[in-house]
Design a protein around this motif. Structure first.
Motif, PDB file in Angstrom:
ATOM      1  N   LYS A  16       0.818  -1.300   0.037  1.00 31.32           N
ATOM      2  CA  LYS A  16      -0.068  -0.063   0.014  1.00 31.32           C
ATOM      3  C   LYS A  16       0.936   1.234  -0.021  1.00 31.32           C
ATOM      4  CE  LYS A  16      -3.343  -2.017   3.185  1.00 31.32           C
ATOM      5  NZ  LYS A  16      -3.926  -1.723   4.617  1.00 31.32           N
ATOM      6  N   LYS A  17       0.428   2.360  -0.401  1.00 30.29           N
ATOM      7  CA  LYS A  17       1.082   3.764  -0.609  1.00 30.29           C
ATOM      8  C   LYS A  17       1.775   3.868   0.926  1.00 30.29           C
ATOM      9  CE  LYS A  17       2.569   7.290  -2.618  1.00 30.29           C
ATOM     10  NZ  LYS A  17       3.815   7.156  -3.527  1.00 30.29           N
ATOM     11  N   THR A  18       0.981   3.600   1.799  1.00 25.14           N
ATOM     12  CA  THR A  18       1.695   4.330   3.158  1.00 25.14           C
ATOM     13  C   THR A  18       2.678   3.643   3.811  1.00 25.14           C
ATOM     14  OG1 THR A  18      -0.491   3.090   4.307  1.00 25.14           O
ATOM     15  CG2 THR A  18      -0.800   5.274   3.881  1.00 25.14           C
ATOM     16  N   LYS A  19       2.751   2.333   3.145  1.00 21.85           N
ATOM     17  CA  LYS A  19       4.055   1.292   3.636  1.00 21.85           C
ATOM     18  C   LYS A  19       5.278   1.903   3.305  1.00 21.85           C
ATOM     19  CE  LYS A  19       1.198  -1.519   5.781  1.00 21.85           C
ATOM     20  NZ  LYS A  19       1.215  -1.662   6.987  1.00 21.85           N
ATOM     21  N   GLY A  20       5.387   2.764   2.836  1.00 19.44           N
ATOM     22  CA  GLY A  20       6.810   3.518   2.177  1.00 19.44           C
ATOM     23  C   GLY A  20       7.883   2.726   1.289  1.00 19.44           C
ATOM     24  N   ILE A  21       7.112   1.482   0.690  1.00 20.15           N
ATOM     25  CA  ILE A  21       8.059   0.657  -0.217  1.00 20.15           C
ATOM     26  C   ILE A  21       8.854   1.476  -1.362  1.00 20.15           C
ATOM     27  CG2 ILE A  21       8.229  -1.326  -1.515  1.00 20.15           C
ATOM     28  CD1 ILE A  21       7.678  -1.937   1.336  1.00 20.15           C
ATOM     29  N   ASP A  22       8.009   2.614  -1.893  1.00 19.84           N
ATOM     30  CA  ASP A  22       8.497   3.446  -2.807  1.00 19.84           C
ATOM     31  C   ASP A  22       9.571   4.266  -2.332  1.00 19.84           C
ATOM     32  OD1 ASP A  22       6.353   4.817  -1.270  1.00 19.84           O
ATOM     33  OD2 ASP A  22       6.101   6.306  -2.847  1.00 19.84           O
ATOM     34  N   LEU A  23       9.737   4.724  -0.888  1.00 14.94           N
ATOM     35  CA  LEU A  23      10.678   5.581  -0.486  1.00 14.94           C
ATOM     36  C   LEU A  23      11.744   4.753  -0.446  1.00 14.94           C
ATOM     37  CD1 LEU A  23       8.707   7.048   2.435  1.00 14.94           C
ATOM     38  CD2 LEU A  23       9.084   7.835   0.223  1.00 14.94           C
ATOM     39  N   ASN A  24      11.735   3.417   0.070  1.00 15.38           N
ATOM     40  CA  ASN A  24      12.938   2.392   0.271  1.00 15.38           C
ATOM     41  C   ASN A  24      13.628   2.408  -1.076  1.00 15.38           C
ATOM     42  OD1 ASN A  24      12.998   1.855   2.839  1.00 15.38           O
ATOM     43  ND2 ASN A  24      11.899  -0.049   2.737  1.00 15.38           N
ATOM     44  N   LEU A  25      12.685   2.195  -2.293  1.00 15.02           N
ATOM     45  CA  LEU A  25      13.226   2.066  -3.677  1.00 15.02           C
ATOM     46  C   LEU A  25      13.912   3.376  -4.119  1.00 15.02           C
ATOM     47  CD1 LEU A  25      10.233   0.402  -5.444  1.00 15.02           C
ATOM     48  CD2 LEU A  25      12.494  -0.699  -5.001  1.00 15.02           C
ATOM     49  N   GLN A  26      13.459   4.519  -3.705  1.00 13.73           N
ATOM     50  CA  GLN A  26      14.034   5.813  -4.123  1.00 13.73           C
ATOM     51  C   GLN A  26      15.409   5.729  -3.151  1.00 13.73           C
ATOM     52  OE1 GLN A  26      11.586   9.196  -3.722  1.00 13.73           O
ATOM     53  NE2 GLN A  26       9.956   7.941  -3.940  1.00 13.73           N
ATOM     54  N   ALA A  27      15.485   5.402  -2.007  1.00 15.33           N
ATOM     55  CA  ALA A  27      16.730   5.370  -1.303  1.00 15.33           C
ATOM     56  C   ALA A  27      17.600   4.499  -1.806  1.00 15.33           C
ATOM     57  CB  ALA A  27      16.593   5.112   0.370  1.00 15.33           C
ATOM     58  N   LEU A  28      17.311   3.210  -2.213  1.00 13.77           N
ATOM     59  CA  LEU A  28      18.105   2.333  -2.853  1.00 13.77           C
ATOM     60  C   LEU A  28      18.717   2.963  -4.085  1.00 13.77           C
ATOM     61  CD1 LEU A  28      18.751  -0.933  -2.743  1.00 13.77           C
ATOM     62  CD2 LEU A  28      16.911  -1.300  -4.258  1.00 13.77           C
ATOM     63  N   ALA A  29      18.240   3.550  -4.760  1.00 14.05           N
ATOM     64  CA  ALA A  29      18.568   4.225  -6.275  1.00 14.05           C
ATOM     65  C   ALA A  29      19.859   4.846  -5.801  1.00 14.05           C
ATOM     66  CB  ALA A  29      17.755   5.165  -6.768  1.00 14.05           C
ATOM     67  N   ILE A  68      19.135  -5.964   7.024  1.00 18.63           N
ATOM     68  CA  ILE A  68      18.352  -4.931   7.483  1.00 18.63           C
ATOM     69  C   ILE A  68      16.972  -4.926   7.138  1.00 18.63           C
ATOM     70  CG2 ILE A  68      18.074  -2.402   7.234  1.00 18.63           C
ATOM     71  CD1 ILE A  68      21.078  -2.159   6.421  1.00 18.63           C
ATOM     72  N   PHE A  69      15.963  -4.601   8.072  1.00 16.82           N
ATOM     73  CA  PHE A  69      14.877  -4.711   7.854  1.00 16.82           C
ATOM     74  C   PHE A  69      14.440  -3.319   7.917  1.00 16.82           C
ATOM     75  CE2 PHE A  69      10.241  -4.597   9.167  1.00 16.82           C
ATOM     76  CZ  PHE A  69       9.902  -5.344   8.248  1.00 16.82           C
ATOM     77  N   CYS A  70      13.737  -2.840   6.926  1.00 11.29           N
ATOM     78  CA  CYS A  70      13.498  -1.356   6.779  1.00 11.29           C
ATOM     79  C   CYS A  70      11.765  -1.220   6.347  1.00 11.29           C
ATOM     80  CB  CYS A  70      14.188  -0.589   5.816  1.00 11.29           C
ATOM     81  SG  CYS A  70      13.759   1.213   5.738  1.00 11.29           S
ATOM     82  N   LEU A  71      10.919  -0.856   6.829  1.00 14.57           N
ATOM     83  CA  LEU A  71       9.660  -0.337   6.647  1.00 14.57           C
ATOM     84  C   LEU A  71       9.300   0.922   7.133  1.00 14.57           C
ATOM     85  CD1 LEU A  71       7.193  -1.883   5.132  1.00 14.57           C
ATOM     86  CD2 LEU A  71       6.391  -2.398   7.549  1.00 14.57           C
ATOM     87  N   PRO A  72       9.424   1.628   6.022  1.00 19.04           N
ATOM     88  CA  PRO A  72       9.181   3.363   6.382  1.00 19.04           C
ATOM     89  C   PRO A  72       7.655   3.700   6.528  1.00 19.04           C
ATOM     90  CG  PRO A  72      10.148   3.245   4.381  1.00 19.04           C
ATOM     91  CD  PRO A  72      10.154   1.937   4.742  1.00 19.04           C
ATOM     92  N   PRO A 131      18.697  -5.743  12.502  1.00 14.54           N
ATOM     93  CA  PRO A 131      18.603  -4.061  12.690  1.00 14.54           C
ATOM     94  C   PRO A 131      17.533  -3.589  11.995  1.00 14.54           C
ATOM     95  CG  PRO A 131      20.616  -4.549  11.573  1.00 14.54           C
ATOM     96  CD  PRO A 131      20.029  -5.827  11.839  1.00 14.54           C
ATOM     97  N   VAL A 132      16.435  -2.898  12.593  1.00 17.70           N
ATOM     98  CA  VAL A 132      15.467  -2.669  12.295  1.00 17.70           C
ATOM     99  C   VAL A 132      15.219  -1.025  12.117  1.00 17.70           C
ATOM    100  CG1 VAL A 132      12.790  -2.483  12.573  1.00 17.70           C
ATOM    101  CG2 VAL A 132      14.257  -4.672  12.988  1.00 17.70           C
ATOM    102  N   ILE A 133      14.540  -0.450  11.107  1.00 17.40           N
ATOM    103  CA  ILE A 133      14.209   0.825  10.778  1.00 17.40           C
ATOM    104  C   ILE A 133      12.818   1.020  10.584  1.00 17.40           C
ATOM    105  CG2 ILE A 133      14.786   2.851   9.091  1.00 17.40           C
ATOM    106  CD1 ILE A 133      17.316   1.303   8.231  1.00 17.40           C
ATOM    107  N   GLY A 134      12.220   1.764  11.532  1.00 21.01           N
ATOM    108  CA  GLY A 134      10.947   2.252  11.467  1.00 21.01           C
ATOM    109  C   GLY A 134      10.606   3.773  11.323  1.00 21.01           C
ATOM    110  N   VAL A 135       9.704   4.356  11.673  1.00 22.58           N
ATOM    111  CA  VAL A 135       9.432   5.829  11.442  1.00 22.58           C
ATOM    112  C   VAL A 135       8.781   6.106  12.821  1.00 22.58           C
ATOM    113  CG1 VAL A 135       7.685   7.155  10.370  1.00 22.58           C
ATOM    114  CG2 VAL A 135       8.566   5.226   8.923  1.00 22.58           C
ATOM    115  N   LYS A 136       9.235   7.508  13.053  1.00 22.46           N
ATOM    116  CA  LYS A 136       9.174   8.246  14.345  1.00 22.46           C
ATOM    117  C   LYS A 136       7.655   8.674  14.325  1.00 22.46           C
ATOM    118  CE  LYS A 136      13.522  10.655  13.969  1.00 22.46           C
ATOM    119  NZ  LYS A 136      14.225  12.134  13.660  1.00 22.46           N
ATOM    120  N   GLY A 137       7.064   8.613  15.404  1.00 21.09           N
ATOM    121  CA  GLY A 137       5.813   9.056  15.865  1.00 21.09           C
ATOM    122  C   GLY A 137       4.602   8.129  15.430  1.00 21.09           C
ATOM    123  N   GLU A 138       5.125   6.703  15.031  1.00 20.83           N
ATOM    124  CA  GLU A 138       4.232   5.597  14.638  1.00 20.83           C
ATOM    125  C   GLU A 138       4.293   4.535  15.795  1.00 20.83           C
ATOM    126  OE1 GLU A 138       1.999   5.889  12.159  1.00 20.83           O
ATOM    127  OE2 GLU A 138       3.048   7.862  11.657  1.00 20.83           O
ATOM    128  N   GLY A 139       3.382   3.813  15.791  1.00 21.58           N
ATOM    129  CA  GLY A 139       3.338   2.714  16.877  1.00 21.58           C
ATOM    130  C   GLY A 139       4.581   2.104  17.167  1.00 21.58           C
TER     131      GLY A 139
END
Length: 184
Positions: free
Chosen positions: A12-25, A81-85, A104-112
């Protein structure tokens, strides 16, 4: 030589997979052997596959679709690395599962997950929708394997100290005892 970044979620859009792809680039320039494995399926899959092609990442990204839980855990154990922004995220059990695997895990500030991950202590937190911070977080882990290993071990310790079935049963029992005492 291969480093694996992993995400597990509904696409889904809110999972941030597209952000990971942009970071990967950005990251594959410094880490040419970096691979990104995406487990899950959903409405954004076609869009994400198009983004992979547009960013020239076809050799770095694998979509595995939905997998049985046991296979997901095996994939987690193999990744670096596990990253789900994800933003608009509740608790996010998938982060706990990755931490339990010693990753090691990467999550998002202000979320659960901020209730579990203490930034720089047992994982990393990035600002919502910040590709730049995702790049920095992943780079810090790939560039310092000892730091990544420390975060992973502290994350695993957190899970085994606070999120086992036995621990949750004791917390529930304690709550009930307090409630019963308070009603007398």
């Amino acid at each position: 030589d291969k480093s694996v970044l992993l995400s597990v979620s509904n696409l889904k859009k809110t999972k941030g997979i597209d952000l990971n792809l942009q970071a990967l680039a950005s990251l594959v320039k410094k880490y040419p052997h970096l691979q990104y494995t995406i487990i899950g399926d959903g409405e954004e899959r076609e869009s994400l596959e198009n983004l992979v092609d547009n960013l020239g990442l076809r050799d770095h990204v694998t979509f595995k679709g939905k997998l049985p839980h046991g296979e997901v855990l095996k994939e987690m154990a193999k990744c670096q690395i596990f990253c789900l922004p994800s933003w608009q995220e509740g608790f996010g059990v998938v982060y706990i599962e990755a931490m339990a695997q010693g990753v090691p895990v990467i999550g998002v500030k202000g979320e659960g997950i901020e209730d579990v991950i203490e930034h720089g202590v047992n994982g990393l937190l990035v600002s919502p929708q910040s590709v730049e911070e995702i790049v920095e977080a992943i780079d810090s882990l790939l560039g310092s394997p000892d730091y990544a290993k420390e975060l992973a071990q502290r994350g695993k310790d957190t899970v085994y100290r606070e999120f086992t079935w036995q621990n949750n049963a004791w917390k529930t029992l304690s709550l009930y005892k307090d409630l019963v005492r308070g009603s007398q």
